[in-house]
Design an enzyme around this catalytic site. Sequence first.
Site, PDB file in Angstrom:
ATOM      1  CB  CYS A 174      -3.248   8.248   9.279  1.00 19.65           C
ATOM      2  SG  CYS A 174      -4.228   8.126   7.784  1.00 19.65           S
TER       3      CYS A 174
ATOM      4  CG  ASP B 187      -0.733   1.596  -4.357  1.00 19.97           C
ATOM      5  OD1 ASP B 187      -0.462   2.164  -3.279  1.00 19.97           O
ATOM      6  OD2 ASP B 187      -1.883   1.573  -4.847  1.00 19.97           O
TER       7      ASP B 187
ATOM      8  CB  CYS C   7      -0.930  -0.005   1.206  1.00 25.45           C
ATOM      9  SG  CYS C   7      -1.746  -1.572   1.542  1.00 25.45           S
TER      10      CYS C   7
ATOM     11  CB  ALA D  51       0.845   5.266  -3.864  1.00 20.86           C
ATOM     12  N   PRO D  52       2.262   7.443  -1.855  1.00 18.87           N
ATOM     13  CG  PRO D  52       2.664   9.745  -1.471  1.00 18.87           C
ATOM     14  CD  PRO D  52       1.940   8.532  -0.916  1.00 18.87           C
ATOM     15  N   GLY D  53       4.979   6.782  -1.922  1.00 21.20           N
ATOM     16  CA  GLY D  53       6.351   6.301  -1.884  1.00 21.20           C
ATOM     17  C   GLY D  53       7.264   6.951  -0.866  1.00 21.20           C
ATOM     18  N   GLY D  54       6.729   7.801  -0.013  1.00 21.07           N
ATOM     19  CA  GLY D  54       7.567   8.491   0.976  1.00 21.07           C
ATOM     20  C   GLY D  54       8.187   7.558   1.994  1.00 21.07           C
ATOM     21  CE  LYS D  55       3.730   4.559   4.448  1.00 21.58           C
ATOM     22  NZ  LYS D  55       3.169   5.622   3.605  1.00 21.58           N
TER      23      LYS D  55
ATOM     24  CG  ASP E 186       0.583   3.863   5.923  1.00 23.21           C
ATOM     25  OD1 ASP E 186      -0.260   3.840   6.845  1.00 23.21           O
ATOM     26  OD2 ASP E 186       0.964   4.912   5.384  1.00 23.21           O
TER      27      ASP E 186
END
Length: 194
Positions: A133, A38, A15, A17-21, A80
């Site tokens: 979140c 994703d 899961c 996107a957007p790829g920050g983690k 996430d």
Amino acid sequence: NLIDKKNTKLIIDGCSAPGGKGSHIAKEFPDSIIYSIDSNANRIKSIHETINRLNITNITTMELDMTKDALPMANTILLDVPCSGTGSIQRRPDAKWNKSLSLIKQLSIIQLRILDNAKKYLKKGGNIIYSTCSIEKEENFDVIDKFLNNNSNYILDNAANHVDIRIVNNNCIDVNPGFYNLDGAFAAKLTKIE
């Protein structure tokens, strides 16, 4: 950080996107092989934009459905999961009007399906890090309880071994919006013991 250094050879960022983690993990563990997954082609594009902008070379993207598709065998799986986002109401007050108990129950079913599929692709001794979140019990503690009740080969690690004990509740990271200037969030670290 809930990721064990000994479990960084192959990491799945589900899961993603957007790829920050995934990008943060890639920078922290540059020798790791990371699969950012994703189910949506447009979200996969956003992952590519992130990794290209940050010049990351150890992430491979895969367009797969985390609820049912086969995954590579991994040492760590970061989930996430899609959630109601009620932990970010402080920044987006209108979000509370878009959430219903029915939606939260539907999301909790999807979240458990993602966990149930991911567990099949984790190596013994590896970790699943489940996060939302959301501040809803149905998406957090209830999902983890159901998973542990159905999977005796997994245990819940104590998050207090990794983060400030003030944000730990029942061995999980559990932050309410506004505390320590943070959004609401939840995370649980599961270890496969056999």
